[in-house]
Each structure stands twice: as structure tokens, then as C-alpha cells.
Design an enzyme around this catalytic site. Structure first.
Site, PDB file in Angstrom:
ATOM      1  N   LYS A  32     103.000   6.104 -24.646  1.00 42.03           N
ATOM      2  CA  LYS A  32     101.797   5.313 -24.399  1.00 42.03           C
ATOM      3  C   LYS A  32     100.568   6.222 -24.264  1.00 42.03           C
ATOM      4  O   LYS A  32      99.495   5.914 -24.793  1.00 42.03           O
ATOM      5  CB  LYS A  32     101.995   4.489 -23.127  1.00 42.03           C
ATOM      6  CG  LYS A  32     100.969   3.402 -22.958  1.00 42.03           C
ATOM      7  CD  LYS A  32     101.425   2.408 -21.895  1.00 42.03           C
ATOM      8  CE  LYS A  32     100.349   1.385 -21.637  1.00 42.03           C
ATOM      9  NZ  LYS A  32     100.765   0.372 -20.664  1.00 42.03           N
ATOM     10  N   SER A  72     102.713   7.170  -9.298  1.00 39.90           N
ATOM     11  CA  SER A  72     101.552   6.337  -9.601  1.00 39.90           C
ATOM     12  C   SER A  72     101.617   5.051  -8.806  1.00 39.90           C
ATOM     13  O   SER A  72     102.701   4.523  -8.554  1.00 39.90           O
ATOM     14  CB  SER A  72     101.542   5.977 -11.087  1.00 39.90           C
ATOM     15  OG  SER A  72     101.365   7.130 -11.863  1.00 39.90           O
ATOM     16  N   GLU A  95      71.149  14.923 -17.966  1.00 41.83           N
ATOM     17  CA  GLU A  95      72.133  14.334 -18.855  1.00 41.83           C
ATOM     18  C   GLU A  95      72.509  12.944 -18.354  1.00 41.83           C
ATOM     19  O   GLU A  95      72.400  12.658 -17.156  1.00 41.83           O
ATOM     20  CB  GLU A  95      73.380  15.226 -18.885  1.00 41.83           C
ATOM     21  CG  GLU A  95      73.132  16.557 -19.569  1.00 41.83           C
ATOM     22  CD  GLU A  95      73.406  16.486 -21.054  1.00 41.83           C
ATOM     23  OE1 GLU A  95      72.507  16.072 -21.801  1.00 41.83           O
ATOM     24  OE2 GLU A  95      74.529  16.831 -21.457  1.00 41.83           O
ATOM     25  N   HIS A 119     102.500  13.197  -7.463  1.00 43.45           N
ATOM     26  CA  HIS A 119     103.949  13.134  -7.592  1.00 43.45           C
ATOM     27  C   HIS A 119     104.656  12.873  -6.274  1.00 43.45           C
ATOM     28  O   HIS A 119     105.825  12.512  -6.267  1.00 43.45           O
ATOM     29  CB  HIS A 119     104.484  14.423  -8.244  1.00 43.45           C
ATOM     30  CG  HIS A 119     104.345  14.403  -9.728  1.00 43.45           C
ATOM     31  ND1 HIS A 119     103.130  14.441 -10.349  1.00 43.45           N
ATOM     32  CD2 HIS A 119     105.264  14.302 -10.717  1.00 43.45           C
ATOM     33  CE1 HIS A 119     103.312  14.391 -11.651  1.00 43.45           C
ATOM     34  NE2 HIS A 119     104.587  14.300 -11.906  1.00 43.45           N
TER      35      HIS A 119
HETATM   36  C1  HEM Z   1      84.788  21.606 -16.952  1.00 43.36           C
HETATM   37  C2  HEM Z   1      84.667  21.962 -18.177  1.00 43.36           C
HETATM   38  C3  HEM Z   1      83.311  22.215 -18.831  1.00 43.36           C
HETATM   39  C4  HEM Z   1      82.197  21.401 -18.866  1.00 43.36           C
HETATM   40  C5  HEM Z   1      82.041  20.010 -18.232  1.00 43.36           C
HETATM   41  C6  HEM Z   1      81.190  22.090 -19.666  1.00 43.36           C
HETATM   42  C7  HEM Z   1      79.915  21.593 -19.954  1.00 43.36           C
HETATM   43  C8  HEM Z   1      78.943  22.235 -20.717  1.00 43.36           C
HETATM   44  C9  HEM Z   1      77.677  21.666 -21.123  1.00 43.36           C
HETATM   45  C10 HEM Z   1      77.163  20.270 -20.737  1.00 43.36           C
HETATM   46  C11 HEM Z   1      77.033  22.604 -21.887  1.00 43.36           C
HETATM   47  C12 HEM Z   1      75.665  22.461 -22.590  1.00 43.36           C
HETATM   48  C13 HEM Z   1      75.879  21.989 -24.004  1.00 43.36           C
HETATM   49  C14 HEM Z   1      74.667  22.166 -24.870  1.00 43.36           C
HETATM   50  O1  HEM Z   1      73.721  21.367 -24.734  1.00 43.36           O
HETATM   51  O2  HEM Z   1      74.664  23.083 -25.671  1.00 43.36           O
HETATM   52  C15 HEM Z   1      77.867  23.758 -21.952  1.00 43.36           C
HETATM   53  C16 HEM Z   1      77.552  24.943 -22.632  1.00 43.36           C
HETATM   54  C17 HEM Z   1      78.351  26.068 -22.677  1.00 43.36           C
HETATM   55  N1  HEM Z   1      79.624  26.213 -22.126  1.00 43.36           N
HETATM   56 FE1  HEM Z   1      80.650  24.796 -21.111  1.00 43.36          FE
HETATM   57  N2  HEM Z   1      81.692  23.304 -20.065  1.00 43.36           N
HETATM   58  C18 HEM Z   1      82.986  23.424 -19.577  1.00 43.36           C
HETATM   59  C19 HEM Z   1      83.829  24.507 -19.751  1.00 43.36           C
HETATM   60  C20 HEM Z   1      83.462  25.736 -20.317  1.00 43.36           C
HETATM   61  C21 HEM Z   1      84.312  26.917 -20.355  1.00 43.36           C
HETATM   62  C22 HEM Z   1      85.730  27.029 -19.786  1.00 43.36           C
HETATM   63  C23 HEM Z   1      83.597  27.883 -20.982  1.00 43.36           C
HETATM   64  C24 HEM Z   1      84.101  29.309 -21.246  1.00 43.36           C
HETATM   65  C25 HEM Z   1      83.401  30.301 -20.907  1.00 43.36           C
HETATM   66  C26 HEM Z   1      82.307  27.335 -21.365  1.00 43.36           C
HETATM   67  C27 HEM Z   1      81.285  28.015 -22.048  1.00 43.36           C
HETATM   68  C28 HEM Z   1      80.064  27.488 -22.413  1.00 43.36           C
HETATM   69  C29 HEM Z   1      79.042  28.190 -23.155  1.00 43.36           C
HETATM   70  C30 HEM Z   1      79.126  29.642 -23.673  1.00 43.36           C
HETATM   71  C31 HEM Z   1      77.961  27.309 -23.319  1.00 43.36           C
HETATM   72  C32 HEM Z   1      76.611  27.587 -24.018  1.00 43.36           C
HETATM   73  C33 HEM Z   1      76.675  27.308 -25.475  1.00 43.36           C
HETATM   74  C34 HEM Z   1      76.087  25.951 -25.804  1.00 43.36           C
HETATM   75  O3  HEM Z   1      75.118  25.549 -25.170  1.00 43.36           O
HETATM   76  O4  HEM Z   1      76.592  25.324 -26.726  1.00 43.36           O
HETATM   77  N3  HEM Z   1      82.274  26.037 -20.928  1.00 43.36           N
HETATM   78  N4  HEM Z   1      79.034  23.516 -21.227  1.00 43.36           N
END
Ligand code: HEM
Lengths: 417, 252
Positions: A242, A218, A286, A214
Site C-alpha cells: 500500500k 499505529s 516560502e 513501534h
Molecule cells: C530536511 C531536509 C532539507 C530541506 C527541507 C531543505 C530545504 C532547502 C531549501 C528550501 C533550499 C532553497 C532552494 C532554492 O530556492 O534554491 C535549499 C537549498 C540548498 N540545500 Fe537543502 N534542504 C534539505 C536538506 C539538504 C541537505 C542534506 C543538503 C546537503 C548538504 C542540502 C544542501 C543544500 C544546498 C547546497 C542548497 C543551495 C543550492 C540551491 O539553492 O539550490 N540540503 N534547501
């Protein structure tokens, strides 16, 4: 304070005491003047924000059901998939949300490279973007460990082991990261804590990123500063409308993957529970890490490989000082434009090679592509002195309006499409 | 520009697909599953036959630990049928008031019991390789159900120069071509309750389909919800586009 006008007494009462409405109006409302010629490549910033919000909401809901313990983690994810109401939906949104976040952010970054958005006075804005990329990578890497499948475990083992390449203190650092002598329960626990924490740090970095944005507003496809009201339009309603359309397109594609191919980006091996005694035939990260993985494996020396891998991102920090051309947009830089497309192709080749075993032709191509990745920055450094840019239009208004009634992003005319 | 966006997305998706295809294995024969595609659904009769094959053949060696008997309602069984079926299994429960573990008849809330007490025992009884739990098998191998079906049909006489290790069988689709599972299916290995002829191919197809259900029990909900969500979003996006055009129309 912007010219916020309202007849609503409640809003006026609040605004007098806490000027939050004018703040919002100045940030993303009618009080924020924006170049009139932004094309659809400028949608990807708001889409990245949306992806972050989707990830945080689904993540917090997953966290209510997930158990960070080596014995229970895999089972707790399966419970989410089978016994939690709509748990399969939550998990598939979160899993693919990670991939879509990276797709959107990578497009956002290449937009910046094409239009020279990193140049003065937006260097800090660009640097904050690279910080966000690094934080995202750390978050996604640790999230991928949480379901405690084979790739979770072996990916974590391979990547944390990289730090052992650091001379003298490397081994101690790895032990410290693991909280033991192997990737084990303490590792899973700390990764979970950090995976929960880092997204909030990302939000902080995003706030700074937008604050810096800001300051000068942009940039735009012509890369010349807007100089007068005829060059600008209020963010609301023009860009809110948009961006909303962009959100619609994004959600269609996102839903198509979540509902019809939720495991497309995933590795089948991660549906096998982690087993420290059995190494998978191919350990692949990944998809969004594949280019860096290719760079890592292209270099025979472990330490140099790690340095090159991190260097491939760190070099982006100094890009504003490598590319010294005063002209921002590739539209007016015929030679830079060619090298931009070659660089993009090189990154895609690196991604492809990262998924292949490092042998034979793949190794050779990987090495050439790695060398070219770094050579690119040298080329554009030289280019900024030798290239003769095409003449710039004197103002956005002139360039946009002379063509008459073309579609809004009329400036796209000169672009490859 | 739109084509460019599409090309970028296509490239990314192709990358993902390429990555999946990177894992090895002879090219699998592709079967036209009832559950593939946007409108895909399970074939209940096929699932019930697949369950029968699992119960009568595979369960001697393979567990199905994420599937509870109550889940079988989704295959079209009534509550009573499920009670009856689960009572045919005995499960270990306890400790009781004396502190002893005891065996009792299974209930609908129980999960399929695994045939071996642990992986070591499973490996010891099977040429050194523990038979993996099958609950997630259809998602845990490249090719999924095609891999399972191909594997079950891929037993052949080895080529002349091929020397299989002691106790291992030659299989076209198993990485390395020798597997510690002897061919589990042969014609008429089960007598189907619905009278379908139990050819090896029929059984392989049925059980692979059943294992797709165990791996992805919400596949049908996912597909039908997906069709609605995507249709809604398409219309909604159309409206957003019209709104954008309207808002921008006064600029030219
Ligand atoms: C920047 C944002 C985020 C990214 C890029 C991200 C990315 C990921 C990825 C790649 C996985 C593995 C998925 C799988 O194969 O199951 C995962 C799992 C998980 N994430 Fe995140 N995440 C983000 C934010 C969050 C937040 C804010 C939480 C809150 C606590 C969270 C909680 C979890 C939990 C509990 C799992 C395990 C469950 C699962 O594998 O499905 N994530 N996350």
C-alpha cells in the site's frame, strides 16, 4: 526475535552474529503487526521519509557544486543550473522537494489531529513529530538563504530581526546570530553549515519517532486499540504494497511540478541577486511559513507577535493534555469533527492572509483568524468535557468485517469524502 | 477520500499560485508562447530574431552575463558562426606577463560583456536607475516573458493628470507606471536577417522569447524528459496499484 525463516546460508551466518534481518523484519516486515483498517491517510508518514531521503541525496550533490560566499553564492547556483550536468534537475528536485516535504508533513499532522493520534499512550510520539516540524522549519529557512537572492537576503533579515523583540538581550542575540551587524557573509556561512547539519539531526529525531511508534504500533481510523490477531495484519506485504502505491502517486505529482512548473512555489524575486540597498516591495516567506507569518503580523506588538507565532507551534506540544476526551477518532466525535474542519479552514485562511500585505481587510481577517487559531484549543478543551461521543465498536475486526467485502479501508465509510 | 486528497493538493497549489499573483502590476496581456505547456518548445527562428534585437538594441544598456557565446549553439548557429559573432565583441583579459590588462577579440567561451563597468556607472548613465542584467529577467518578474513583452509594448502617453518625473517614461505595466528606460523599440528598429517585418510587437515578442531561453536554457530537455518520466510513473503506479489489490485480495 521474530520467526525469520530462511534457507540462505549467508543470511543465516550474518543473522547469527548481527541480527539485522530480524530487526528489519520486526520494523517494517512481516514481524510487525499492524491494524488491518489503516486508510490512505496513513501513507503520509512513509512519504515524509521518502521526501527527506530525496532532499538529503540531492542536497549532498548540490553541496559539491555550491559556494557559500556572498559574492559567489548566486553565481554558483546559476552555474549548477547551466553548466553542471543535470544540475537544473538536481536543483529543481531539491527546491520543490522542500515544498513537497511540507505538504506531506502537514497532511500527516492533520491526519493526527483528525484521528486523535496524539492521545495516550502516543504523546511522546506526537511530541517528537512536533520537534521534527521545528527542525524542518529551521532547515528550510536556512536553505532558502543559500541561493542568496533578494528573498533569501530579506527573508533572513526579517526573520532574524524578530529576535530583537526579546527584552534586554534581544539586540545582542541578533548580532550573535548574524556574526556581525547585518546579514552578511558570516551569516551565510553558518546557515550553510547548519543547513547541512540539521537534516541529519532530523534523521535522528525520525528514528526516535519510529521507535516510539513501534512501542504501541499505529493507531487507526477507529481510534480503538487492536485487541487480537483478527485485528492485525503483518506490515509486509500488506502495508509495504500500500505504501509503494502511495509512493507512486506522490512521485507522479512531484515529477509533474519539477518538470512542468518548477518555479510555481517560488518567488520571482529570488532570481534577483541579493542587494542590501534595495528592499523588495513585499517580503514574503516560502508558502509553508505563510500561516505563521500571518499570525506574526496580526499582532501590533512585535514581542507579542513573535510569542504568538512560536506559540502557534509550541501549543501543539501540550495538545495531548488539552484534548482530554478519551475517544480518539473524530469519527465518533460529531462536534469535534466540525471544529476540526473549521480549524483546517482557519489555517488555510491564515496561509492566504500571510501572502497579502497587512492592511485593510487582510489585516482584519488575519486578526480574526489568528484569534480563532488559539481559540480552537480552548474550544476542544471544553469540548472534551461536554461532547457525548457516539458508541465505539468493540473491536476493529467487528467494524471491518461486518460490512462484508468493502474496499480495504472500509472504516472510511463514515468519513467526509 | 481520493477527492479529499485532490482537494487538499488543489488548495495548496492554489495557495502557491495566489502568492505568485499577489505581486502588483496592471493585468498583463497573455501571449501564447511556443514554449508554454507540457509539450512546449522554443521556436529557433524566433530566438535568433530575439538575439538580434538584444544585440542591436538592448545590449547598449543591459548585460547578459550568464550567457556564453558557445551557448548560442542551442539557437541553431554553427561553430563558425559563433566564432565570428563572438569575435565582434572585445573583452578585457589579463593580466599579461607585464601585469597589464588588455583587450582582445571575444571567443566562444567568453560571456556576453556587460555594457557598464559597474552598477554605479550604469545608474549614472541612465537617469539614476541601473539597467538590470537580462539573463534571468524572464524568471525574475511575475508574469515572466509576458511581463517583458508587455513592458516593451506598454509605453503610452500618460493620462492627463499623471505627472512623470524628469527623465522617466510612462509605462502601463511597470509598477508605479514610470520607468527610467525610454521606449527602446520602434518599428524597423532592426532589419531582421530573415526578412521578417520588424514591427514593435514582433520585436518585443521575439526578444521576450529569447530572454526566456537565456533564463531557462534547459526548458526543452526539461519538458521532453518530464513527459517520459510522468508517463513511466503513471504506468508504474498503475502496476503498483494492481499489486496492492492482489496482495490485499485475500483479506476479505
Ligand atoms: C530536511 C531536509 C532539507 C530541506 C527541507 C531543505 C530545504 C532547502 C531549501 C528550501 C533550499 C532553497 C532552494 C532554492 O530556492 O534554491 C535549499 C537549498 C540548498 N540545500 Fe537543502 N534542504 C534539505 C536538506 C539538504 C541537505 C542534506 C543538503 C546537503 C548538504 C542540502 C544542501 C543544500 C544546498 C547546497 C542548497 C543551495 C543550492 C540551491 O539553492 O539550490 N540540503 N534547501
Amino acid at each position: 526475535m521474530s520467526g525469520l525463516k530462511t534457507n540462505n546460508a549467508v543470511i543465516r551466518w550474518i543473522e547469527y552474529r548481527l541480527p539485522i534481518f530480524s530487526f528489519l523484519d520486526d520494523a517494517v516486515g512481516s514481524g510487525y503487526p499492524t491494524p488491518r483498517n489503516l486508510n490512505y491517510w496513513w501513507n503520509f508518514g512513509s512519504l515524509a521519509g521518502l521526501a527527506l531521503v530525496i532532499l538529503m541525496l540531492t542536497g549532498i550533490m548540490l553541496a559539491m557544486q555550491y559556494t557559500p560566499h556572498v559574492i559567489f553564492a548566486f553565481d554558483s547556483v546559476e552555474r549548477i543550473m547551466r553548466d553542471v550536468n543535470s544540475g537544473w534537475l538536481l536543483r529543481y528536485i531539491h527546491m520543490n522537494g522542500g515544498s513537497f516535504f511540507f505538504i506531506v508533513v502537514y497532511i500527516h499532522i492533520f491526519r493526527g489531529l483528525y484521528y486523535g493520534s496524539y492521545k495516550a499512550p502516543r504523546e511522546l510520539l506526537w511530541i517528537l513529530g512536533v520537534v521534527i516540524l521545528l527542525l524542518m522549519m529551521a532547515t528550510a529557512f536556512m536553505g532558502y538563504v543559500l541561493p542568496w537572492g533578494q528573498m533569501s537576503f530579506w527573508g533572513a533579515t526579517v526573520i532574524t530581526n524578530l529576535f530583537s523583540a526579546i527584552p534586554l538581550i534581544g539586540e545582542s542575540i541578533v548580532t550573535w546570530l548574524w556574526g556581525g551587524f547585518a546579514v552578511d557573509n558570516p551569516t551565510l556561512n553558518r546557515f550553510y553549515a547548519l543547513h547541512y547539519l540539521l537534516p541529519f539531526v532530523i534523521v535522528g529525531a525520525v528514528v526516535l519517532h519510529i521507535w516510539a511508534l513501534h512501542r504501541f504500533g499505529s493507531s487507526n481510523p477507529l481510534g480503538i486499540e487492536a485487541n487480537g490477531p483478527q485485528d492485525k495484519i503483518p506490515f509486509h506485504p500488506y502495508y509495504t504494497a500500500k505504501d509503494a502505491f502511495g509512493v507512486g502517486v506522490f512521485l507522479v505529482l512531484f515529477a509533474a511540478i519539477v518538470f512542468f512548473a518548477p518555479n510555481l512555489f517560488g518567488e520571482p524575486d529570488n532570481y534577483i541577486p541579493a542587494n542590501p540597498l534595495s528592499t523588495p516591495a513585499h517580503i514574503v516567506p516560502e508558502w509553508y511559513f505563510l500561516p505563521y507569518y500571518a499570525i506574526l503580523r496580526a499582532i501590533p506588538d512585535k514581542l507579542l507577535g513573535v510569542v504568538a507565532m512560536f506559540g502557534s507551534i509550541l501549543i501543539l506540544f501540550v495538545l495531548p493534555w488539552i484534548d482530554r476526551s478519551p475517544v480518539r477518532s473524530a469519527k465518533f466525535r460529531p462536534i469535534y469533527k466540525q471544529f476540526f474542519w473549521i480549524f483546517l479552514a482557519d489555517c488555510i485562511v491564515l496561509g492566504y492572509i500571510g501572502a497579502k500585505p497587512p492592511e485593510g481587510i487582510f489585516l482584519i481577517v488575519g486578526r480574526l483568524a489568528t484569534a480563532y487559531y488559539f481559540l480552537h484549543f480552548f474550544i476542544i478543551f471544553v469540548l472534551s468535557y461536554v461532547e457525548r461521543p457516539r458508541p465505539l465498536p468493540s473491536s476493529i475486526g467487528e467494524a471491518v468485517l461486518k460490512g462484508g467485502g468493502a474496499a480495504p479501508p472500509a472504516a472510511m465509510a463514515g468519513e467526509k469524502a | 477520500m481520493k477527492t479529499l486528497t485532490a482537494a487538499a493538493l488543489a488548495a495548496v497549489i492554489a495557495l502557491g499560485a495566489g502568492q505568485a499573483a499577489a505581486a502588483e502590476g496592471a493585468a498583463l496581456p497573455k501571449y501564447d508562447w511556443s514554449f508554454s505547456g507540457v509539450f512546449g518548445k522554443f521556436d529557433r527562428a524566433e530566438l535568433q530574431r530575439g538575439l538580434q534585437v538584444y544585440r542591436e538594441v538592448c545590449s547598449a544598456c543591459h548585460g547578459l552575463k550568464y550567457v556564453a557565446f558557445r551557448n548560442l549553439e542551442a539557437l541553431g548557429y554553427s561553430e563558425d558562426e559563433i566564432k565570428e559573432m563572438s569575435a565582434e565583441y572585445s573583452v578585457v583579459d589579463g593580466p599579461d606577463d607585464e601585469g597589464e590588462m588588455f583587450e582582445r577579440a571575444g571567443r566562444p567561451s567568453d560571456y556576453f560583456p556587460s555594457p557598464f563597468p559597474n552598477d554605479k556607472a550604469a545608474a549614472a548613465a541612465n537617469n539614476g536607475a541601473a539597467p538590470p542584467d537580462l539573463s534571468l529577467m524572464a524568471k525574475a518578474r511575475p508574469g515572466g516573458p509576458d511581463h517583458i513583452r508587455g513592458l516593451l509594448l506598454g509605453y503610452e502617453d500618460p493620462p492627463a493628470e499623471f505627472e512623470a518625473l524628469e527623465g522617466l517614461s510612462y509605462n502601463l505595466y511597470f509598477p508605479g507606471n514610470q520607468i527610467a528606460m525610454a521606449a527602446p523599440l520602434f518599428d524597423e528598429a532592426v532589419e531582421y536577417a530573415d526578412g521578417t517585418e520588424a514591427t514593435t510587437e514582433q520585436m518585443a515578442t521575439d526578444v521576450a522569447s529569447f530572454l526566456m531561453w537565456t533564463a531557462e536554457p534547459y526548458l526543452e530537455e526539461r519538458h521532453s524528459m518530464g513527459v517520459k518520466v510522468v508517463l513511466f510513473l503513471l504506468v508504474f503506479t498503475g502496476i503498483l496499484y494492481a499489486a496492492k489489490r492482489k496482495v490485499w485480495s485475500d483479506l476479505h
